[in-house]
Design a protein around this motif. Structure first.
Motif, PDB file in Angstrom:
ATOM      1  N   ASN A 174      15.690   0.197  -2.886  1.00  0.00           N
ATOM      2  CA  ASN A 174      14.832   1.094  -3.662  1.00  0.00           C
ATOM      3  C   ASN A 174      15.404   2.496  -3.677  1.00  0.00           C
ATOM      4  O   ASN A 174      15.951   2.947  -2.687  1.00  0.00           O
ATOM      5  N   PRO A 175      15.246   3.193  -4.791  1.00  0.00           N
ATOM      6  CA  PRO A 175      15.666   4.586  -4.781  1.00  0.00           C
ATOM      7  C   PRO A 175      14.757   5.429  -3.888  1.00  0.00           C
ATOM      8  O   PRO A 175      15.228   6.277  -3.163  1.00  0.00           O
ATOM      9  N   SER A 176      13.458   5.180  -3.942  1.00  0.00           N
ATOM     10  CA  SER A 176      12.580   6.002  -3.115  1.00  0.00           C
ATOM     11  C   SER A 176      11.267   5.291  -2.853  1.00  0.00           C
ATOM     12  O   SER A 176      10.825   4.447  -3.613  1.00  0.00           O
ATOM     13  N   THR A 177      10.642   5.669  -1.751  1.00  0.00           N
ATOM     14  CA  THR A 177       9.347   5.091  -1.422  1.00  0.00           C
ATOM     15  C   THR A 177       8.465   6.129  -0.736  1.00  0.00           C
ATOM     16  O   THR A 177       8.967   7.039  -0.092  1.00  0.00           O
ATOM     17  N   GLY A 178       7.163   6.000  -0.936  1.00  0.00           N
ATOM     18  CA  GLY A 178       6.222   6.892  -0.270  1.00  0.00           C
ATOM     19  C   GLY A 178       5.541   6.149   0.868  1.00  0.00           C
ATOM     20  O   GLY A 178       5.410   4.934   0.821  1.00  0.00           O
ATOM     21  N   LEU A 179       5.137   6.891   1.883  1.00  0.00           N
ATOM     22  CA  LEU A 179       4.490   6.248   3.033  1.00  0.00           C
ATOM     23  C   LEU A 179       3.096   6.793   3.247  1.00  0.00           C
ATOM     24  O   LEU A 179       2.834   7.972   3.027  1.00  0.00           O
ATOM     25  N   ASP A 180       2.207   5.900   3.655  1.00  0.00           N
ATOM     26  CA  ASP A 180       0.900   6.356   4.108  1.00  0.00           C
ATOM     27  C   ASP A 180       0.711   5.889   5.538  1.00  0.00           C
ATOM     28  O   ASP A 180       0.921   4.723   5.851  1.00  0.00           O
ATOM     29  N   PHE A 181       0.348   6.813   6.412  1.00  0.00           N
ATOM     30  CA  PHE A 181       0.077   6.437   7.801  1.00  0.00           C
ATOM     31  C   PHE A 181      -1.413   6.283   7.971  1.00  0.00           C
ATOM     32  O   PHE A 181      -2.177   7.144   7.570  1.00  0.00           O
ATOM     33  N   GLY A 182      -1.800   5.182   8.546  1.00  0.00           N
ATOM     34  CA  GLY A 182      -3.236   4.971   8.714  1.00  0.00           C
ATOM     35  C   GLY A 182      -3.543   4.405  10.072  1.00  0.00           C
ATOM     36  O   GLY A 182      -2.666   4.154  10.876  1.00  0.00           O
ATOM     37  N   ILE A 183      -4.830   4.200  10.287  1.00  0.00           N
ATOM     38  CA  ILE A 183      -5.233   3.654  11.579  1.00  0.00           C
ATOM     39  C   ILE A 183      -5.268   2.128  11.512  1.00  0.00           C
ATOM     40  O   ILE A 183      -4.761   1.440  12.381  1.00  0.00           O
ATOM     41  N   LYS A 184      -5.843   1.613  10.431  1.00  0.00           N
ATOM     42  CA  LYS A 184      -6.031   0.155  10.329  1.00  0.00           C
ATOM     43  C   LYS A 184      -4.695  -0.589  10.241  1.00  0.00           C
ATOM     44  O   LYS A 184      -4.375  -1.422  11.078  1.00  0.00           O
ATOM     45  N   THR A 185      -3.936  -0.296   9.180  1.00  0.00           N
ATOM     46  CA  THR A 185      -2.579  -0.848   9.097  1.00  0.00           C
ATOM     47  C   THR A 185      -1.704   0.376   9.237  1.00  0.00           C
ATOM     48  O   THR A 185      -1.801   1.282   8.454  1.00  0.00           O
ATOM     49  N   ILE A 234       1.345   1.549   8.811  1.00  0.00           N
ATOM     50  CA  ILE A 234       2.142   2.136   7.739  1.00  0.00           C
ATOM     51  C   ILE A 234       2.008   1.309   6.469  1.00  0.00           C
ATOM     52  O   ILE A 234       2.077   0.087   6.505  1.00  0.00           O
ATOM     53  N   THR A 235       1.787   1.985   5.354  1.00  0.00           N
ATOM     54  CA  THR A 235       1.777   1.314   4.067  1.00  0.00           C
ATOM     55  C   THR A 235       2.803   2.005   3.182  1.00  0.00           C
ATOM     56  O   THR A 235       2.858   3.225   3.141  1.00  0.00           O
ATOM     57  N   THR A 236       3.635   1.204   2.486  1.00  0.00           N
ATOM     58  CA  THR A 236       4.596   1.825   1.584  1.00  0.00           C
ATOM     59  C   THR A 236       4.065   1.751   0.156  1.00  0.00           C
ATOM     60  O   THR A 236       3.146   0.985  -0.128  1.00  0.00           O
ATOM     61  N   SER A 237       4.680   2.538  -0.721  1.00  0.00           N
ATOM     62  CA  SER A 237       4.177   2.595  -2.091  1.00  0.00           C
ATOM     63  C   SER A 237       4.481   1.317  -2.873  1.00  0.00           C
ATOM     64  O   SER A 237       3.940   1.103  -3.948  1.00  0.00           O
ATOM     65  N   VAL A 238       5.353   0.444  -2.347  1.00  0.00           N
ATOM     66  CA  VAL A 238       5.557  -0.842  -3.013  1.00  0.00           C
ATOM     67  C   VAL A 238       4.613  -1.907  -2.453  1.00  0.00           C
ATOM     68  O   VAL A 238       4.674  -3.064  -2.839  1.00  0.00           O
ATOM     69  N   GLY A 239       3.749  -1.489  -1.553  1.00  0.00           N
ATOM     70  CA  GLY A 239       2.707  -2.391  -1.089  1.00  0.00           C
ATOM     71  C   GLY A 239       3.005  -3.134   0.198  1.00  0.00           C
ATOM     72  O   GLY A 239       2.263  -4.022   0.591  1.00  0.00           O
ATOM     73  N   GLU A 240       4.096  -2.782   0.877  1.00  0.00           N
ATOM     74  CA  GLU A 240       4.365  -3.421   2.169  1.00  0.00           C
ATOM     75  C   GLU A 240       3.488  -2.772   3.236  1.00  0.00           C
ATOM     76  O   GLU A 240       3.322  -1.559   3.245  1.00  0.00           O
ATOM     77  N   LYS A 241       2.981  -3.619   4.124  1.00  0.00           N
ATOM     78  CA  LYS A 241       2.149  -3.066   5.199  1.00  0.00           C
ATOM     79  C   LYS A 241       2.723  -3.466   6.547  1.00  0.00           C
ATOM     80  O   LYS A 241       3.143  -4.593   6.752  1.00  0.00           O
ATOM     81  N   TYR A 242       2.765  -2.512   7.452  1.00  0.00           N
ATOM     82  CA  TYR A 242       3.247  -2.789   8.806  1.00  0.00           C
ATOM     83  C   TYR A 242       2.136  -2.478   9.790  1.00  0.00           C
ATOM     84  O   TYR A 242       1.639  -1.355   9.826  1.00  0.00           O
ATOM     85  N   ASN A 243       1.774  -3.467  10.557  1.00  0.00           N
ATOM     86  CA  ASN A 243       0.829  -3.189  11.627  1.00  0.00           C
ATOM     87  C   ASN A 243       1.609  -3.118  12.922  1.00  0.00           C
ATOM     88  O   ASN A 243       2.237  -4.073  13.342  1.00  0.00           O
ATOM     89  N   GLU A 259      -7.414   0.414  -6.971  1.00  0.00           N
ATOM     90  CA  GLU A 259      -6.315  -0.044  -6.136  1.00  0.00           C
ATOM     91  C   GLU A 259      -6.672   0.063  -4.655  1.00  0.00           C
ATOM     92  O   GLU A 259      -7.571   0.804  -4.275  1.00  0.00           O
ATOM     93  N   ASP A 260      -5.959  -0.693  -3.859  1.00  0.00           N
ATOM     94  CA  ASP A 260      -6.108  -0.607  -2.407  1.00  0.00           C
ATOM     95  C   ASP A 260      -5.899   0.842  -1.963  1.00  0.00           C
ATOM     96  O   ASP A 260      -4.962   1.507  -2.400  1.00  0.00           O
ATOM     97  N   ARG A 261      -6.757   1.306  -1.100  1.00  0.00           N
ATOM     98  CA  ARG A 261      -6.766   2.702  -0.721  1.00  0.00           C
ATOM     99  C   ARG A 261      -5.425   3.187  -0.158  1.00  0.00           C
ATOM    100  O   ARG A 261      -4.911   4.233  -0.551  1.00  0.00           O
ATOM    101  N   ASP A 262      -4.852   2.399   0.743  1.00  0.00           N
ATOM    102  CA  ASP A 262      -3.621   2.837   1.413  1.00  0.00           C
ATOM    103  C   ASP A 262      -2.417   2.834   0.472  1.00  0.00           C
ATOM    104  O   ASP A 262      -1.598   3.744   0.492  1.00  0.00           O
ATOM    105  N   ILE A 263      -2.327   1.791  -0.355  1.00  0.00           N
ATOM    106  CA  ILE A 263      -1.208   1.721  -1.306  1.00  0.00           C
ATOM    107  C   ILE A 263      -1.305   2.876  -2.296  1.00  0.00           C
ATOM    108  O   ILE A 263      -0.309   3.515  -2.630  1.00  0.00           O
ATOM    109  N   LYS A 264      -2.531   3.169  -2.724  1.00  0.00           N
ATOM    110  CA  LYS A 264      -2.748   4.276  -3.653  1.00  0.00           C
ATOM    111  C   LYS A 264      -2.275   5.583  -3.023  1.00  0.00           C
ATOM    112  O   LYS A 264      -1.540   6.369  -3.642  1.00  0.00           O
ATOM    113  N   THR A 265      -2.643   5.796  -1.767  1.00  0.00           N
ATOM    114  CA  THR A 265      -2.241   7.034  -1.087  1.00  0.00           C
ATOM    115  C   THR A 265      -0.714   7.119  -0.982  1.00  0.00           C
ATOM    116  O   THR A 265      -0.120   8.159  -1.242  1.00  0.00           O
TER     117      THR A 265
END
Ligand SMILES: [Zn+2]
Length: 419
Positions: A211-222, A224-233, A370-376
Motif C-alpha cells: 500500500n502507498p499509505s494507511t491510517g491507524l486508529d488506536f482503540g481499547i476494544k481492538t 489497532i485498526t487500519t484504514s483498509v479494515g485490518e484489525k489487530y487485537n 461504517e464501523d467506527r474504528d475503520i472510519k476513524t
C-alpha cells in the motif's frame, strides 16, 4: 613503571583518533542487538558464585560512589568500598570478583548519568536525584575482545571468568556483522548477554511495498485498526499462572523464604508476559512498515488513558510500545491530537457526535455508515494526506498526492462529493 607525561599524551591522542574513525564508520552502518541466554547449568559452583557476585559488587561500587561527596574522585583501582550492612551500619568490604575494567565501567556509567542530569538541568528542566540501588541488573561490557569475546559456535568468554560460557542464540550473528559492545544482564529468568553488532547499510535493497499509505486508529476494544479494515487485537492479560502465583504469595508468611521464592516466580512470570507483549508489538510494527510506504497516526495521549477509565486495558496491551516504535520511524506521519478524527466524516467533512459505546458511525449529511474504528482510521489517513506538513519521504517514491486520494477514499454507498 609509571607512564611519562609524553607517553600519556600520545596514548590519549591515539584513543581519540580511533574514536573519531569509528564514529565516521558508524554513519554507514546500523546497529542490531542480540540477546543471548547464558546456560548456567554447566557452570561449576565457583563460576556461579562469581556471576552472582559480579552484580553484587557492581551494586556496592555504584552505591559507594554515589555516597561520596565528589563522585568523580573515585579511584576504580582501589578494591575497598563502603557498604551498609543488614543493620544499616557502614562496613568496609573488599572487592574480589569484578575485574578492574568492569569496575571502571560502573563508575563511568554513573558519571555519564550525572553529566546527563546536569545538562538536562542546564536547559531548565526539572531533574530528580540519582538513587541508591537495591539491585544492579546490567553490567557494561564496553570493549569487544577485552571484556567479552565469542570463542566458539555457542561460546562466549567474559572477563573475570576463566572458562567460556555456553550461550543460546549465537547462530543469529552472521559472519559479516561487526561485533561491538555488550551488556551482562540479570533477569528473573536468568543471566543474559546483550550483544550489539553493526551491519553495513546497502542501498540496493529496496523492499516491496503493497500500500502507498494507511491510517491507524488506536482503540481499547481492538487495539489497532487500519484504514483498509485490518484489525489487530494485541492485549495480553493476566495469565492463569500469574493469578495462581499471586494467590499463593498472599498465603505465605511475610519475610519468609517461601514468600521470597514466590516473589521470584512472580517476577519471572511478569517478565514472560512482557516478552509476549514485546514480541507482538515487534511483529505488528514490522508488518505495518513493510506493507505500507507511509503510516499515518494521531498523537493521542496514552498516558491520559492510563490514569483514566482504561488503566488496566492499556497496561496489558502493547500499545505504548507500538506507538513509540512507530514514532521513531521515518515512514510515519503524526497528525495533531486535537484533530477531531472520531467525529469528522472523511467524505463530506461533517461532524457527528458519537458516544463511547457506539460501534457504528453514521453521517446524516452524506449517508456514510461504517464501523467506527475503520472510519476513524480513514479520517486519520485523509487528514494526514491533506495536512500541510506533508510526507517525510523522497518525491520519487510518492505514488499519490493528497488530491488524488480523495476519490480513492470514497467507499461504495457514499455518493456525496467533498465540499
Ligand atoms: Zn458525511
Amino acid at each position: 613503571m609509571r607512564m611519562s607525561e609524553e607517553d600519556k599524551k600520545k596514548k590519549f591522542d591515539k584513543q581519540r583518533k580511533t574514536l573519531l574513525k569509528t564514529k565516521e564508520k558508524r554513519k554507514s552502518q546500523r546497529p542490531l542487538v542480540f540477546e543471548l541466554k547464558i546456560d548456567t547449568s554447566h557452570l561449576n559452583k565457583e563460576e556461579q558464585i562469581k556471576l552472582k557476585m559480579f552484580f553484587v559488587e557492581a551494586k556496592w561500587i555504584y552505591n559507594h560512589v554515589l555516597a561520596m561527596e565528589n563522585a568523580f574522585e573515585y579511584d576504580s583501582k582501589s578494591p575497598l568500598v563502603k557498604v551498609l550492612n543488614k543493620d544499616r551500619e557502614i562496613e568496609e568490604r573488599k572487592l574480589k570478583y569484578l575485574p578492574a575494567k568492569n569496575r571502571q565501567d560502573v563508575h563511568n556509567t554513573l558519571k555519564w548519568n550525572i553529566k546527563g542530569l546536569h545538562s538536562t538541568k542546564k536547559i531548565g528542566k526539572k531533574v530528580g536525584k540519582l538513587k541508591f540501588k537495591s539491585e544492579y541488573t546490567a553490567i557494561e561490557l564496553s570493549q569487544y575482545g577485552v571484556t567479552h569475546k565469542i570463542t566458539g559456535r555457542n561460546r562466549i568468554k567474559i572477563n573475570g571468568i576463566k572458562r567460556y560460557l555456553i550461550v543460546r542464540g549465537l547462530q543469529q550473528i552472521k559472519s559479516q556483522y561487526e561485533l561491538a559492545n555488550g551488556k551482562l544482564i540479570k533477569k528473573p529468568s536468568g543471566y543474559y548477554i546483550k550483544l550489539t553488532c553493526y551491519i553495513n547499510i546497502t542501498s540496493d535493497h529496496i523492499p516491496r511495498i503493497k500500500n502507498p499509505s494507511t491510517g491507524l486508529d488506536f482503540g481499547i476494544k481492538t487495539t489497532i485498526t487500519t484504514s483498509v479494515g485490518e484489525k489487530y487485537n494485541i492485549s495480553i492479560g493476566k495469565s492463569e499462572r500469574l493469578r495462581r502465583i499471586q494467590r499463593k504469595l498472599h498465603r505465605r508468611r511475610k519475610s519468609s523464604k517461601n514468600r521470597y521464592k514466590m516473589q521470584m516466580l512472580l517476577r519471572r512470570e511478569y517478565e514472560y508476559l512482557n516478552n509476549c507483549r514485546k514480541d507482538k508489538a515487534n511483529k505488528i510494527v514490522s508488518k505495518l512498515l513493510r506493507e505500507n510506504q507511509l503510516v499515518i497516526m494521531q498523537d493521542e495521549n496514552i498516558k491520559g488513558w492510563h490514569k483514566g477509565l482504561f488503566g488496566k486495558e492499556v497496561q496489558y496491551s502493547a500499545l505504548g510500545t507500538i506507538k513509540s516504535k512507530l514514532q521513531k520511524s521515518k515512514q510515519v506521519l503524526i497528525i495533531d491530537k486535537y484533530v477531531p478524527t472520531t467525529k469528522r466524516c472523511y467524505t463530506c467533512g461533517n461532524m457527528v457526535e458519537i458516544g463511547l459505546s457506539e460501534r457504528v458511525y453514521h453521517c446524516d449529511k452524506c449517508g456514510l455508515t461504517e464501523d467506527r474504528d475503520i472510519k476513524t482510521a480513514k479520517t486519520v489517513l485523509y487528514e494526514g494526506l491533506s495536512s500541510v506538513n506533508y510526507i517525510p519521504i523522497p518525491t520519487e517514491h510518492r505514488e499519490i498526492t493528497p488530491v488524488e486520494t480523495k476519490p480513492l477514499l470514497q467507499t461504495s454507498g457514499c455518493g456525496a462529493s467533498i465540499v
